[in-house]
Design an enzyme around this catalytic site. Structure first.
Site, PDB file in Angstrom:
ATOM      1  N   PRO A   2       0.817  -1.197   0.000  1.00 50.23           N
ATOM      2  CA  PRO A   2       0.000   0.000   0.000  1.00 50.23           C
ATOM      3  C   PRO A   2       0.865   1.267   0.000  1.00 50.23           C
ATOM      4  O   PRO A   2       1.936   1.277   0.573  1.00 50.23           O
ATOM      5  CB  PRO A   2      -0.795  -0.103   1.303  1.00 50.23           C
ATOM      6  N   GLU A   3       0.354   2.305  -0.670  1.00 49.67           N
ATOM      7  CA  GLU A   3       1.021   3.596  -0.667  1.00 49.67           C
ATOM      8  C   GLU A   3       0.160   4.581   0.141  1.00 49.67           C
ATOM      9  O   GLU A   3      -0.757   4.152   0.843  1.00 49.67           O
ATOM     10  CB  GLU A   3       1.242   4.062  -2.115  1.00 49.67           C
ATOM     11  N   LYS A  55       3.520   6.122   4.006  1.00 48.95           N
ATOM     12  CA  LYS A  55       2.637   4.991   3.723  1.00 48.95           C
ATOM     13  C   LYS A  55       2.570   4.031   4.897  1.00 48.95           C
ATOM     14  O   LYS A  55       2.145   2.895   4.759  1.00 48.95           O
ATOM     15  CB  LYS A  55       3.059   4.277   2.428  1.00 48.95           C
ATOM     16  N   ARG A 246      12.248  -0.955 -10.484  1.00 51.16           N
ATOM     17  CA  ARG A 246      10.795  -0.993 -10.444  1.00 51.16           C
ATOM     18  C   ARG A 246      10.238  -0.873 -11.854  1.00 51.16           C
ATOM     19  O   ARG A 246      10.695  -0.035 -12.630  1.00 51.16           O
ATOM     20  CB  ARG A 246      10.239   0.159  -9.593  1.00 51.16           C
TER      21      ARG A 246
END
Ligand SMILES: [Zn+2]
Length: 257
Positions: A2-3, A55, A246
Site C-alpha cells: 500500500p502507498e 505509507k 521498479r
C-alpha cells in the site's frame, strides 16, 4: 502497495474503531515482526490516536508510538480470526486487531517519540518548497518520487500516475526541470492522491482496508500496469521500462524528458 492513499484509507477505517481502546493482549506468532529488539511490552497502554506517516500507519499510545510498516502485502484487519499469515494480534477489549502479512516485508517498530526520519508529506508540502526540493536533486524524476526522504508516501503506482498527469518522462533530469513543470507536478500529485483517497485506494496485490473492503482506484490508472494499452490522453501505446528496479509505465508521446 500500500502507498499513501491505501494507508490513509486504513487509518480512516481503523481510527473510529480503535482510538481510546486499551491494549489488553499482544501476541506475535510466527517469524519476527519487530524491526529491532527489545520487543516492547504494550499491554496496558491506551491507543490515543491513529494516523498516517507516509505509507505507514502510526498508533500514538499513552506512552510511546507504534509504527506499522505495511510493506508489500501487510494488512491491518479488525475482528478477524488469526490465520497463517498473522504476524501480530492485539486484543483491545471487544475489538481484535490483526497485522497479517503474506510476503513478510512489513514490520512493527516502537519508539518513544514520533517518527521524523522521512521527507515531507506530499499532501502538506507547499508548491514553493516542492519546486525548490525537486530542482535541488541530481537524479531522475521517477527515482526522486520513490525516495521516501524526498517525500513520504509515494510508491511505484502513484509515481507513474503522477508523472503521466504532469507530462514528465520518468527519466527526466529533475535538476533541469523548469519551475512551471515542477509546479505542475506538485499540483498533479496532490490531485491524484486526493482522488485516490476518495476511491479508497488501489487494490493491487490483495490490498484491503481495515474492514476488509477493497479500493476502486485501480480502475482509474492511466499508465500503471497498462503496458501496450492506449494512453487515455493521446492513444499511443503505454510503454514499460525498469527504473530503480521498479517496473515503470509511461506514455512516450505525452511525457517529455
Ligand atoms: Zn499519451
Amino acid at each position: 502497495v500500500p502507498e499513501l492513499p491505501e494507508a490513509e484509507t486504513i487509518v480512516r477505517t481503523l481510527s473510529p474503531r480503535i482510538a481510546r481502546l486499551r491494549i489488553e493482549k499482544a501476541r506475535y506468532p510466527g517469524k519476527r515482526v519487530w524491526r529491532r529488539a527489545p520487543v516492547p511490552d504494550l499491554v496496558g497502554r491506551r491507543i490515543l490516536g491513529v494516523s498516517r506517516y507516509g505509507k505507514q500507519v502510526l498508533l500514538q499510545l499513552d506512552r510511546g508510538h507504534l509504527l506499522i510498516r505495511l510493506g508489500m502485502t501487510g494488512a491491518l484487519l479488525l475482528d478477524r480470526a488469526p490465520g497463517p499469515y498473522t504476524r501480530a494480534e492485539f486484543g483491545l477489549g471487544s475489538v481484535t486487531l490483526l497485522f497479517d502479512d503474506i510476503r513478510q516485508f512489513g514490520w512493527l517498530e516502537y519508539a518513544d517519540g514520533p517518527p521524523a526520519h522521512l521527507g515531507p508529506d506530499p499532501l502538506e508540502i507547499t508548491q514553493a518548497e516542492f519546486v525548490q526540493r525537486i530542482r535541488g536533486r541530481r537524479s531522475q524524476a521517477k527515482r526522486v518520487l520513490l525516495d521516501q526522504k524526498f517525500l513520504r508516501g509515494i510508491g511505484n503506482i502513484y509515481a507513474d500516475e503522477a508523472l503521466h498527469r504532469a507530462g514528465i518522462h520518468p527519466l527526466a533530469a529533475t535538476v533541469r526541470l523548469p519551475r512551471p513543470r515542477a509546479a505542475r507536478l506538485h499540483a498533479e500529485i496532490q490531485t491524484l492522491l486526493t482522488e485516490a483517497i476518495e476511491h479508497r485506494g488501489s487494490s493491487i496485490s490483495d490490498y484491503v482496508d481495515a474492514s476488509g473492503a477493497p479500493g476502486s482506484f485501480q480502475g482509474r490508472h492511466r499508465v500503471y500496469g497498462r503496458e501496450g494499452e492506449p494512453c487515455p490522453a493521446c492513444g499511443a501505446a503505454v510503454r514499460r521500462i525498469v527504473v530503480a528496479q521498479r517496473g515503470t509505465h509511461f506514455c512516450p508521446r505525452c511525457q517529455r524528458r
